[in-house]
Design an enzyme around this catalytic site. Structure first.
Site, mmCIF file in Angstrom:
data_model
loop_
_atom_site.group_PDB
_atom_site.id
_atom_site.type_symbol
_atom_site.label_atom_id
_atom_site.label_comp_id
_atom_site.label_asym_id
_atom_site.label_seq_id
_atom_site.Cartn_x
_atom_site.Cartn_y
_atom_site.Cartn_z
ATOM 1 N N ASN A 137 0.749 -4.056 -11.430
ATOM 2 C CA ASN A 137 -0.333 -4.755 -12.143
ATOM 3 C C ASN A 137 0.138 -6.057 -12.786
ATOM 4 O O ASN A 137 -0.470 -6.556 -13.726
ATOM 5 C CB ASN A 137 -1.008 -3.810 -13.157
ATOM 6 C CG ASN A 137 -0.061 -3.313 -14.211
ATOM 7 O OD1 ASN A 137 1.133 -3.633 -14.196
ATOM 8 N ND2 ASN A 137 -0.558 -2.543 -15.154
ATOM 9 N N HIS A 171 2.897 -6.906 -18.274
ATOM 10 C CA HIS A 171 2.737 -6.014 -19.418
ATOM 11 C C HIS A 171 2.406 -6.900 -20.607
ATOM 12 O O HIS A 171 2.940 -8.002 -20.719
ATOM 13 C CB HIS A 171 4.044 -5.248 -19.701
ATOM 14 C CG HIS A 171 4.026 -4.617 -21.058
ATOM 15 N ND1 HIS A 171 3.478 -3.385 -21.296
ATOM 16 C CD2 HIS A 171 4.446 -5.090 -22.258
ATOM 17 C CE1 HIS A 171 3.570 -3.119 -22.589
ATOM 18 N NE2 HIS A 171 4.150 -4.132 -23.192
#
Ligand code: CMP
Length: 137
Positions: A112, A115
């Site tokens: 993804n 962070h």
């Protein structure tokens, strides 16, 4: 004024996304006050994700974060924690809105791209971990 942490994960560095992500941060009028490219020590990543130690994905997320170079960025500005979380989008890219980093560039939760600190307390802890030498005022 808040300061928060962004990590560009190995996939983001491999996909040459350092420029796109820092461009969006600066375009939002947030200030970069710390920036480094590094290969993260396993112990640092384990401490970073300590709250997830009992979760089934802990081992794989630590393996992933140590699999290649990452970029650690300290970002400062009004409500920087919330502004950055919104800019990155939902943790699961399938739920991330278009216009967010994940909504525009990611497809899976394991990859993804970034962070970012979840709240000011986490930001303080994570910045101390990734920038033990301190950051610019
Ligand atoms: P991050 O914000 O870096 O925090 C923990 C990471 O674990 C998360 O992004 C995801 O990349 C990864 N992860 C993998 N599976 C899950 C899950 N089921 N829930 C939350 N995070 C997950």
């Amino acid at each position: 004024m808040e300061t928060t942490l962004v990590l560009i994960k190995p996939g983001g560095v491999q996909r040459r996304m350092i420029g796109e992500i820092t461009r969006r941060i600066e375009q939002r009028n947030l200030k970069i006050v710390g920036l480094k490219l590094l290969r993260a020590p396993r112990s640092t990543v384990e401490e970073h994700y300590a709250e997830h130690r009992e979760r089934p994905f802990f081992g794989s997320v630590v393996d992933y974060l140590t699999s290649g170079p990452i970029v650690a960025i300290a970002v400062q500005g009004d409500n920087a924690v919330k502004a950055i979380r919104a800019m990155m989008g939902a943790t699961n890219p399938l739920e991330a809105a278009p216009g967010t980093i994940r909504g525009d560039f990611a497809l899976t939760i394991d990859d993804n791209l970034t962070h970012s600190s979840s709240d000011p307390g986490a930001a303080f802890r994570e910045l101390s971990l990734w920038f033990p030498e301190g950051i610019l005022a």
